[in-house]
Design a protein around this motif. Structure first.
Motif, PDB file in Angstrom:
ATOM      1  N   ARG A  50       0.819  -1.212   0.000  1.00  0.00           N
ATOM      2  CA  ARG A  50       0.000   0.000   0.000  1.00  0.00           C
ATOM      3  C   ARG A  50       0.849   1.256   0.000  1.00  0.00           C
ATOM      4  NH1 ARG A  50      -2.222  -3.220   3.883  1.00  0.00           N
ATOM      5  NH2 ARG A  50      -1.467  -1.922   5.611  1.00  0.00           N
ATOM      6  N   TYR A  51       2.157   1.110   0.255  1.00  0.00           N
ATOM      7  CA  TYR A  51       3.023   2.278   0.426  1.00  0.00           C
ATOM      8  C   TYR A  51       4.280   2.173  -0.439  1.00  0.00           C
ATOM      9  CZ  TYR A  51      -0.050   2.734   4.462  1.00  0.00           C
ATOM     10  OH  TYR A  51      -1.148   2.830   5.285  1.00  0.00           O
ATOM     11  N   PRO A  52       4.116   2.223  -1.757  1.00  0.00           N
ATOM     12  CA  PRO A  52       5.291   2.146  -2.634  1.00  0.00           C
ATOM     13  C   PRO A  52       6.197   3.361  -2.440  1.00  0.00           C
ATOM     14  CG  PRO A  52       3.323   2.693  -3.893  1.00  0.00           C
ATOM     15  CD  PRO A  52       2.856   2.324  -2.518  1.00  0.00           C
ATOM     16  N   THR A  53       7.501   3.124  -2.423  1.00  0.00           N
ATOM     17  CA  THR A  53       8.460   4.204  -2.210  1.00  0.00           C
ATOM     18  C   THR A  53       9.768   3.861  -2.895  1.00  0.00           C
ATOM     19  OG1 THR A  53       9.461   5.626  -0.528  1.00  0.00           O
ATOM     20  CG2 THR A  53       9.356   3.259  -0.032  1.00  0.00           C
ATOM     21  N   ARG A  54      10.758   4.756  -2.743  1.00  0.00           N
ATOM     22  CA  ARG A  54      12.028   4.669  -3.458  1.00  0.00           C
ATOM     23  C   ARG A  54      11.762   4.634  -4.963  1.00  0.00           C
ATOM     24  NH1 ARG A  54      15.737   3.322   0.882  1.00  0.00           N
ATOM     25  NH2 ARG A  54      14.579   4.097   2.680  1.00  0.00           N
ATOM     26  N   HIS A  86       6.017  12.572  -6.991  1.00  0.00           N
ATOM     27  CA  HIS A  86       5.003  11.580  -6.668  1.00  0.00           C
ATOM     28  C   HIS A  86       4.036  12.135  -5.623  1.00  0.00           C
ATOM     29  CE1 HIS A  86       9.148  10.849  -5.290  1.00  0.00           C
ATOM     30  NE2 HIS A  86       8.619  11.036  -4.104  1.00  0.00           N
ATOM     31  N   ARG A  87       2.887  11.523  -5.493  1.00  0.00           N
ATOM     32  CA  ARG A  87       1.831  12.041  -4.642  1.00  0.00           C
ATOM     33  C   ARG A  87       1.896  11.426  -3.245  1.00  0.00           C
ATOM     34  NH1 ARG A  87      -3.466  11.863  -8.665  1.00  0.00           N
ATOM     35  NH2 ARG A  87      -2.685  13.337 -10.227  1.00  0.00           N
ATOM     36  N   PHE A  88       1.327  12.161  -2.294  1.00  0.00           N
ATOM     37  CA  PHE A  88       1.177  11.635  -0.945  1.00  0.00           C
ATOM     38  C   PHE A  88       0.179  10.472  -0.963  1.00  0.00           C
ATOM     39  CE2 PHE A  88       2.064  16.031   1.167  1.00  0.00           C
ATOM     40  CZ  PHE A  88       3.393  15.925   0.784  1.00  0.00           C
ATOM     41  N   VAL A  89       0.315   9.586   0.030  1.00  0.00           N
ATOM     42  CA  VAL A  89      -0.586   8.451   0.168  1.00  0.00           C
ATOM     43  C   VAL A  89      -1.251   8.542   1.541  1.00  0.00           C
ATOM     44  CG1 VAL A  89      -0.772   5.933   0.233  1.00  0.00           C
ATOM     45  CG2 VAL A  89       0.889   7.021  -1.304  1.00  0.00           C
ATOM     46  N   VAL A 133       4.678   9.640   2.761  1.00  0.00           N
ATOM     47  CA  VAL A 133       5.371  10.417   1.738  1.00  0.00           C
ATOM     48  C   VAL A 133       6.353   9.499   1.010  1.00  0.00           C
ATOM     49  CG1 VAL A 133       6.808  12.428   1.256  1.00  0.00           C
ATOM     50  CG2 VAL A 133       5.202  12.479   3.183  1.00  0.00           C
ATOM     51  N   PRO A 134       6.039   9.079  -0.208  1.00  0.00           N
ATOM     52  CA  PRO A 134       7.001   8.280  -0.972  1.00  0.00           C
ATOM     53  C   PRO A 134       8.270   9.076  -1.243  1.00  0.00           C
ATOM     54  CG  PRO A 134       4.807   8.204  -1.967  1.00  0.00           C
ATOM     55  CD  PRO A 134       4.783   9.304  -0.949  1.00  0.00           C
ATOM     56  N   CYS A 135       9.391   8.389  -1.263  1.00  0.00           N
ATOM     57  CA  CYS A 135      10.679   9.042  -1.485  1.00  0.00           C
ATOM     58  C   CYS A 135      11.279   8.597  -2.808  1.00  0.00           C
ATOM     59  CB  CYS A 135      11.645   8.726  -0.339  1.00  0.00           C
ATOM     60  SG  CYS A 135      11.117   9.400   1.247  1.00  0.00           S
ATOM     61  N   GLU A 148      20.625   9.946   2.903  1.00  0.00           N
ATOM     62  CA  GLU A 148      20.352  10.723   1.696  1.00  0.00           C
ATOM     63  C   GLU A 148      19.253  10.071   0.859  1.00  0.00           C
ATOM     64  OE1 GLU A 148      24.060  11.249  -0.333  1.00  0.00           O
ATOM     65  OE2 GLU A 148      24.867  12.620   1.176  1.00  0.00           O
ATOM     66  N   ILE A 149      19.247   8.717   0.788  1.00  0.00           N
ATOM     67  CA  ILE A 149      18.169   7.987   0.129  1.00  0.00           C
ATOM     68  C   ILE A 149      17.102   7.692   1.184  1.00  0.00           C
ATOM     69  CG2 ILE A 149      17.540   5.925  -1.171  1.00  0.00           C
ATOM     70  CD1 ILE A 149      19.447   7.743  -2.655  1.00  0.00           C
ATOM     71  N   GLY A 150      15.824   7.894   0.841  1.00  0.00           N
ATOM     72  CA  GLY A 150      14.768   7.648   1.812  1.00  0.00           C
ATOM     73  C   GLY A 150      14.380   8.889   2.592  1.00  0.00           C
ATOM     74  N   VAL A 151      14.744  10.056   2.075  1.00  0.00           N
ATOM     75  CA  VAL A 151      14.300  11.311   2.698  1.00  0.00           C
ATOM     76  C   VAL A 151      13.400  12.030   1.688  1.00  0.00           C
ATOM     77  CG1 VAL A 151      16.329  11.510   4.158  1.00  0.00           C
ATOM     78  CG2 VAL A 151      16.344  12.589   1.914  1.00  0.00           C
ATOM     79  N   PRO A 152      12.365  12.704   2.170  1.00  0.00           N
ATOM     80  CA  PRO A 152      11.439  13.386   1.263  1.00  0.00           C
ATOM     81  C   PRO A 152      12.103  14.551   0.539  1.00  0.00           C
ATOM     82  CG  PRO A 152      10.471  13.092   3.441  1.00  0.00           C
ATOM     83  CD  PRO A 152      11.929  12.792   3.567  1.00  0.00           C
ATOM     84  N   ASP A 153      11.558  14.907  -0.615  1.00  0.00           N
ATOM     85  CA  ASP A 153      12.058  16.077  -1.330  1.00  0.00           C
ATOM     86  C   ASP A 153      11.573  17.341  -0.632  1.00  0.00           C
ATOM     87  OD1 ASP A 153       9.484  17.129  -2.811  1.00  0.00           O
ATOM     88  OD2 ASP A 153       9.493  14.956  -3.080  1.00  0.00           O
ATOM     89  N   GLN A 154      12.195  18.456  -0.946  1.00  0.00           N
ATOM     90  CA  GLN A 154      11.905  19.701  -0.239  1.00  0.00           C
ATOM     91  C   GLN A 154      10.489  20.197  -0.484  1.00  0.00           C
ATOM     92  OE1 GLN A 154      14.990  22.572  -1.076  1.00  0.00           O
ATOM     93  NE2 GLN A 154      16.579  21.362  -0.057  1.00  0.00           N
ATOM     94  N   ASP A 155       9.931  19.959  -1.659  1.00  0.00           N
ATOM     95  CA  ASP A 155       8.552  20.383  -1.919  1.00  0.00           C
ATOM     96  C   ASP A 155       7.583  19.630  -1.021  1.00  0.00           C
ATOM     97  OD1 ASP A 155       9.384  22.161  -3.837  1.00  0.00           O
ATOM     98  OD2 ASP A 155       8.949  20.848  -5.534  1.00  0.00           O
ATOM     99  N   SER A 156       7.821  18.322  -0.841  1.00  0.00           N
ATOM    100  CA  SER A 156       6.956  17.525   0.031  1.00  0.00           C
ATOM    101  C   SER A 156       7.058  18.003   1.475  1.00  0.00           C
ATOM    102  CB  SER A 156       7.329  16.042  -0.058  1.00  0.00           C
ATOM    103  OG  SER A 156       7.105  15.535  -1.352  1.00  0.00           O
TER     104      SER A 156
END
Length: 302
Positions: free
Chosen positions: A12-16, A22-25, A198-200, A217-225
């Protein structure tokens, strides 16, 4: 199809995800799982706050004498050459200071007893509505002038992607052993952010934990999110005296800044996971992280 394959197929929570934007879930699980919230140390007011904000603070979880004892234990571990050489110990990227000691409940008998104490484990059972086991334990050191921060992240995103935790049915507790000020790198949480996943971006490299435990560094949200979440929820700085504790949901967006003050900050960090939410294969990593970071012994904590 195996149970693991089925669990991954119904993620239910695809990420990376390789691309940005990408959109919030929306979260699908409850924050408090227990049906009878009256039997235990948390009352209706605490549960209401936990459901609304994703966290609740306990001002005096430890006595002053206990604080002194655990503080001495942290000092002992930080200066023990055997502990320092252990693979479970993480050294700061920019200094020779100890940053964290993982699986600390197996390194220290005193902390093992604390983790099983009903003040911690009992509250976790109340929140999660089941028996629990320790998914992760560690001590975090943030010495004066040189303590590194932790960038904004959701623990669940990492545990889901790299450890194979299926659902948001785990809770963390951070116990302060020093005064937590706004200026010495205290825990910051976006209240209510636990309701949104928040998918990363980025692909998880092999053995990513070797770098991410020092600087993620991987697995952190982008600044817009992060900007959107902060605009929606605001940011709470969780201060408090030594001996205070914060229980917080696995999906809270949280972080802490570097400590450039003379005042050190250290804490004990325990993660309780439901025995009904045990790990499968990672959802977005080539292999599971070592068991001292993400336990695969799901024996209920007695």
């Amino acid at each position: 199809m195996t149970a693991v394959d089925q669990s991954r197929a119904t993620d239910r929570y695809p990420t990376r995800i390789a691309s940005r934007g990408h959109r919030f879930v929306d979260r699908t699980e409850p924050t408090v799982w227990g049906e009878d919230t009256s039997a235990g140390m948390f009352g209706a007011q605490e549960f209401g706050k936990h459901i609304r904000d994703g966290f609740v603070q306990v001002p005096d979880l430890l006595t002053p004498a206990e604080v002194a004892g655990y503080h001495a234990e942290l000092d002992r571990l930080a200066t023990d050459p055997v502990v320092r050489a252990d693979e479970r110990t993480v050294i700061e990227k920019s200094s020779s200071e100890v940053r964290s000691v993982f699986e600390v409940h197996r390194v220290s008998e005193a902390i093992a007893r604390l983790a099983a104490d009903d003040r911690l484990a009992g509250r976790a059972r109340q929140i999660l509505g089941s028996e629990v086991y320790i998914h992760q334990s560690r001590i975090n050191y943030k010495p004066g002038f040189s303590g590194g921060g932790f960038y904004w992240h959701s623990d669940f995103e990492t545990w889901h992607a790299e450890d194979g935790m299926p659902a948001m049915r785990s809770v963390s507790v951070s116990i302060a052993l020093t005064e937590n000020y706004t200026h010495n790198g205290c825990l910051m949480i976006m209240p209510g952010s636990h309701k949104t996943f928040v998918p990363c971006g980025g692909i998880t490299p092999a053995d990513h934990y070797r770098e991410s435990l020092r600087e993620q560094e991987i697995g952190v949200p982008d600044q817009d999110s992060l900007t959107a979440l902060a605009s929606r929820h605001g940011i709470a700085s969780l201060t408090g005296p030594a001996g205070s504790a914060t229980f917080f949901d696995s999906n809270c967006m949280h972080g802490s800044s570097n400590n450039i003050t003379p005042y050190s900050r250290s804490n004990i960090f325990i993660v309780f996971n439901s025995v009904e939410n045990t790990l499968v294969e990672p959802f977005a990593a080539p292999a599971p992280r070592p068991t001292y970071i993400a336990a695969r012994d799901f024996t209920p904590l007695s």
